[in-house]
Write a protein that holds these residues in place. Sequence first.
Motif, mmCIF file in Angstrom:
data_model
loop_
_atom_site.group_PDB
_atom_site.id
_atom_site.type_symbol
_atom_site.label_atom_id
_atom_site.label_comp_id
_atom_site.label_asym_id
_atom_site.label_seq_id
_atom_site.Cartn_x
_atom_site.Cartn_y
_atom_site.Cartn_z
ATOM 1 N N VAL A 320 0.848 -1.186 0.000
ATOM 2 C CA VAL A 320 0.000 0.000 0.000
ATOM 3 C C VAL A 320 0.884 1.236 0.000
ATOM 4 O O VAL A 320 1.900 1.290 0.705
ATOM 5 C CB VAL A 320 -0.905 0.020 1.258
ATOM 6 C CG1 VAL A 320 -1.809 1.241 1.274
ATOM 7 C CG2 VAL A 320 -1.715 -1.259 1.344
ATOM 8 N N LEU A 321 0.500 2.234 -0.787
ATOM 9 C CA LEU A 321 1.187 3.517 -0.796
ATOM 10 C C LEU A 321 0.280 4.554 -0.149
ATOM 11 O O LEU A 321 -0.827 4.805 -0.634
ATOM 12 C CB LEU A 321 1.534 3.927 -2.232
ATOM 13 C CG LEU A 321 2.249 5.267 -2.418
ATOM 14 C CD1 LEU A 321 3.592 5.274 -1.708
ATOM 15 C CD2 LEU A 321 2.417 5.579 -3.893
ATOM 16 N N VAL A 322 0.730 5.145 0.954
ATOM 17 C CA VAL A 322 -0.020 6.190 1.657
ATOM 18 C C VAL A 322 0.648 7.530 1.373
ATOM 19 O O VAL A 322 1.847 7.698 1.629
ATOM 20 C CB VAL A 322 -0.066 5.923 3.177
ATOM 21 C CG1 VAL A 322 -0.863 7.015 3.881
ATOM 22 C CG2 VAL A 322 -0.669 4.551 3.467
ATOM 23 N N ASN A 397 4.087 -4.371 -7.905
ATOM 24 C CA ASN A 397 3.221 -4.919 -6.856
ATOM 25 C C ASN A 397 2.531 -3.856 -6.012
ATOM 26 O O ASN A 397 2.070 -4.142 -4.914
ATOM 27 C CB ASN A 397 4.022 -5.863 -5.959
ATOM 28 C CG ASN A 397 5.190 -5.177 -5.263
ATOM 29 O OD1 ASN A 397 5.762 -4.233 -5.794
ATOM 30 N ND2 ASN A 397 5.566 -5.660 -4.095
ATOM 31 N N LEU A 398 2.449 -2.625 -6.514
ATOM 32 C CA LEU A 398 1.655 -1.597 -5.832
ATOM 33 C C LEU A 398 0.203 -1.762 -6.268
ATOM 34 O O LEU A 398 -0.123 -1.618 -7.442
ATOM 35 C CB LEU A 398 2.170 -0.195 -6.186
ATOM 36 C CG LEU A 398 1.324 0.985 -5.680
ATOM 37 C CD1 LEU A 398 1.111 0.903 -4.177
ATOM 38 C CD2 LEU A 398 1.979 2.309 -6.062
ATOM 39 N N TYR A 399 -0.666 -2.047 -5.309
ATOM 40 C CA TYR A 399 -2.064 -2.333 -5.625
ATOM 41 C C TYR A 399 -3.061 -1.395 -4.951
ATOM 42 O O TYR A 399 -4.216 -1.337 -5.358
ATOM 43 C CB TYR A 399 -2.403 -3.781 -5.251
ATOM 44 C CG TYR A 399 -2.110 -4.756 -6.361
ATOM 45 C CD1 TYR A 399 -3.080 -5.097 -7.288
ATOM 46 C CD2 TYR A 399 -0.846 -5.311 -6.501
ATOM 47 C CE1 TYR A 399 -2.817 -5.980 -8.328
ATOM 48 C CE2 TYR A 399 -0.569 -6.195 -7.543
ATOM 49 C CZ TYR A 399 -1.562 -6.527 -8.447
ATOM 50 O OH TYR A 399 -1.288 -7.392 -9.480
ATOM 51 N N THR A 400 -2.636 -0.672 -3.931
ATOM 52 C CA THR A 400 -3.562 0.193 -3.212
ATOM 53 C C THR A 400 -2.887 1.524 -2.899
ATOM 54 O O THR A 400 -1.767 1.540 -2.386
ATOM 55 C CB THR A 400 -4.032 -0.457 -1.895
ATOM 56 O OG1 THR A 400 -4.551 -1.772 -2.176
ATOM 57 C CG2 THR A 400 -5.116 0.365 -1.224
ATOM 58 N N ILE A 401 -3.562 2.631 -3.224
ATOM 59 C CA ILE A 401 -3.050 3.968 -2.934
ATOM 60 C C ILE A 401 -4.064 4.692 -2.061
ATOM 61 O O ILE A 401 -5.263 4.716 -2.372
ATOM 62 C CB ILE A 401 -2.803 4.764 -4.232
ATOM 63 C CG1 ILE A 401 -1.739 4.059 -5.083
ATOM 64 C CG2 ILE A 401 -2.373 6.187 -3.924
ATOM 65 C CD1 ILE A 401 -1.501 4.710 -6.433
ATOM 66 N N ILE A 402 -3.576 5.278 -0.957
ATOM 67 C CA ILE A 402 -4.439 6.014 -0.039
ATOM 68 C C ILE A 402 -3.951 7.468 0.011
ATOM 69 O O ILE A 402 -2.992 7.776 0.732
ATOM 70 C CB ILE A 402 -4.433 5.401 1.376
ATOM 71 C CG1 ILE A 402 -4.700 3.885 1.314
ATOM 72 C CG2 ILE A 402 -5.453 6.093 2.264
ATOM 73 C CD1 ILE A 402 -4.599 3.194 2.667
ATOM 74 N N PRO A 403 -4.552 8.356 -0.760
ATOM 75 C CA PRO A 403 -4.112 9.758 -0.747
ATOM 76 C C PRO A 403 -4.729 10.498 0.438
ATOM 77 O O PRO A 403 -5.946 10.542 0.583
ATOM 78 C CB PRO A 403 -4.643 10.318 -2.081
ATOM 79 C CG PRO A 403 -5.302 9.162 -2.789
ATOM 80 C CD PRO A 403 -5.598 8.134 -1.748
ATOM 81 N N LEU A 404 -3.878 11.094 1.273
ATOM 82 C CA LEU A 404 -4.352 11.799 2.466
ATOM 83 C C LEU A 404 -3.942 13.267 2.457
ATOM 84 O O LEU A 404 -3.929 13.907 3.497
ATOM 85 C CB LEU A 404 -3.825 11.109 3.733
ATOM 86 C CG LEU A 404 -4.282 9.665 3.938
ATOM 87 C CD1 LEU A 404 -3.673 9.088 5.206
ATOM 88 C CD2 LEU A 404 -5.804 9.571 3.996
ATOM 89 N N ARG A 405 -3.583 13.781 1.281
ATOM 90 C CA ARG A 405 -3.260 15.205 1.193
ATOM 91 C C ARG A 405 -4.231 15.878 0.229
ATOM 92 O O ARG A 405 -4.764 15.238 -0.679
ATOM 93 C CB ARG A 405 -1.823 15.414 0.741
ATOM 94 C CG ARG A 405 -1.542 15.041 -0.699
ATOM 95 C CD ARG A 405 -0.094 15.330 -1.049
ATOM 96 N NE ARG A 405 0.186 14.980 -2.443
ATOM 97 C CZ ARG A 405 1.379 14.663 -2.895
ATOM 98 N NH1 ARG A 405 2.408 14.631 -2.073
ATOM 99 N NH2 ARG A 405 1.570 14.384 -4.167
#
Length: 887
Positions: A320-322, A397-405
Amino acid sequence: MAEKPVNSIAGRLSLRRPLTESLGILARVIDIISLDKNEDLQRRCSIIQSEYPSVTDFERDFPSLCFAIATGVGKTRLMGAFITYLHLNKGINNFFVLAPNLTIYKKLIDDFTPNTPKYVFKGIAEFAQEPPLIITGDNYDSGINVQAGQTDAFFSGIHINIFNISKINSEVRGGKAPRIKRLSEYIGRSYFEYLAGLPDLALLMDESHRYRASAGLRAINELKPVLGLELTATPFIESNKGPVFFKNIIYEYPLSKAMEDGYVKEPAVVTQKNFNPAQFTAEQLERIKLEDGIRIHEAVKVELETYARQNGKEIVKPFVLVIARDTTHAAELKKLIESDNFFNGAYKGRAIQVDSSQSGEEKEENVERLLAVEKNDEPTEIVIHVNMLKEGWDVTNLYTIIPLRAANARTLVEQSIGRGLRLPYGQKTGVSAVDRLNIIAHDKFQEIIDEANSPSSKIHLQAIYIDPEHGQQKTKTVVASSIFSMRIHPASPAFGTAADAIKPLYAKPAEQKFAQAVATAIQNHEDAPSSAYLLKNDVIDMLAHEAQELYAPDQDDLPGIVEAIDCRKITEEITRAMIDGIIDIPRIVIVPKGNTNIEYKGFALQCDSIKYQPVSRDLLVQYLRTNERETLSAMSKNSSEERLEDYLVKNLVDFEDISYDDQSDLLYGLSKQLIAHLGTYLKTDEDIRNVVIYHQKQLADFIHAQMLEHQTKIDSDFEVTISRGFTALKEIAFTADDGAEPVNFRASNFDKSKIGRMIFTGFSKCLYPMVKFDSDTERRFSVILEQESLKWFKPAKGQFRIFYQTGSDVSEYVPDFVAETPDTIYMIETKAENQMNSPEVQSKKKAAEAWCIYASEHNAQNNRKPWKYLLIPHESVKDNMTLDSYR
């Protein structure tokens, strides 16, 4: 025409279609313009513009062309193809490759170095014999490729110079000359002077949008290369008035097209059903997005493992990439994610923070973990960053991105998805979870959907909703072994209580161990004509002897310590149990006696149905299903062929079953027939050209479909051999809800929409203790099999070796069921009524029936039962039916 060398290089490097088209454009350009440095620049630009109207200005002091290709399609491989073509066909030996930053600089050095995983010249025999000499910004002034005081290279091969433009930019601040322009004591002059004096220097610029107007590039421009090739996914520079597009774009392959063609993952925006972000505080919303992102991540992790096990591929570990607001926020997120109150501390030690706030050993450790994030044994599952992860960080293998900005929808998506588009297996699998990139955007959901559906959008997203009532349901990968395997391997994986009734054949450890040795010995004799053959007395004796050689008793099992085991008795018991626990599946192999090649007979093309009309330059096509828009007039920019037939032939040679070298006369003959037909109803040459250019792919498909009807094989003398008389049953992997109890297969009072996540048990004749059904029709058919068969099972992928063809594509066929009755072995497929006559289903049927014929012939020679293929419509699957009624 340069088609032959272009197709040769494309084949040797396994180029995707957009890359092959780009290489073809380069070949055409250097055929129509001079690469002489003294040739008039504007004249050369006018020549190119006459065939490629999008090129209005080189924007440099030398011919420079931009290939705008979406991230994940293979721009680095295209650089290798460009260099190969220019060297092999134009004799260019010197290349200068520019990288925008240190990350891409190091990546390019790796990719151009032989024997590395992503070597760009893999398949080019000329470079295998004499690899290119790689000169970098770190070693050029040592004189590695220039004799002191001379301009000649040490050897006759090619030189590839790789430099980092960001480093050159830092060197020219304040009006200073870059180090490359300074005198080198080893060379006797500056390296820049050496390069500028070369008559054949070609410049390749990776991610050129990042440094197009930089001071460093202005210095590089003075090299006056014979040709410049720019590669980027974003061919524009941002300004206050919006994007300013390059004037030298000669080819564009956008992200939406890459998604449509299956070269990259499908981005999807994720939110909850009926979600209203206004009801939550900023802190609550952030926590919800994080938790939902992790739930999606865990589901994807299971799907990836299941797919890998089903298909015999390496398991991919997703992460996951946050995206944090700033470095302080990033640190807070890491503390939260690794705390005990975030999923009970499940992610302690599994998150890393990578940003500019770090230094020293901490930064080095996190960078090392980041670079190793694709490895299964590396623990990182969550990467938190602010803005460091840009171009050049290539992971699959990056499957989920959670943008918090905070960001507008366009920036949020376009900057986020670039790092997660690459597919782990190089192509789409057909499994949505494996082919999808998830963006968690509860608060921006509608904005992103609107942006994706805007006419100017380069992305088109699918929408996924989380059901709040079931969003926390976890899934797991279940690996089911056959009942026979579980009886001799008591530790086999099981689901809940599904294996409780399966008792081991032996209680004593020594007997269990010897039974496993017998099973191994049996596998070494699967070349026997049938499993029953193994029951002969002399074969049992041989198996017992081989098992004793494989058997390694523990110290406690040695003679005199425990009671000796009866090896022959156990061997016979295991052999009988194995025969009872399988259905004999012969391994059928079709072996050509000689070389088999596809050939096509000449024929008259049937063109009466072709009635394409000229396309208006103002014609806009809008797809109702996806809301995508397409302007057809854009295709005219790439109309470069001299003969109309060339447009059709270049599309025909993309089919795997067509060889240009062997079939060019036929291809041109058929193309001429079709163009002649267009002339029977179109009044002008301009209209005919318009139709051929705009519909070239469809016309080529039309020709190829008829070619398949006239396909023959040369030297098609085959012999059918049976390499094995029977095979062990494979393990089957599937995904199921974690913690859910298995359901009895006769039950019908459950939510049918969830059948794909359920496990069924309770069988008495199935050779596996648990089964997963893809539809309720399959479950109901299992009831018939329990009534009608002696034994049955659902095959795993790879259990059979049956392949079917649709068009030019060849795929593996996995039937729904295999069942044995007193007089027949059935291979069974159930299909919806409206699919029964589809080309794919009929192709599967044809392949399966041929396999059954060969299997029946083999069994007849060994006094075994015949095989029969059944294709059954769903509407005919009823509890009161017998198997005989379907014959």
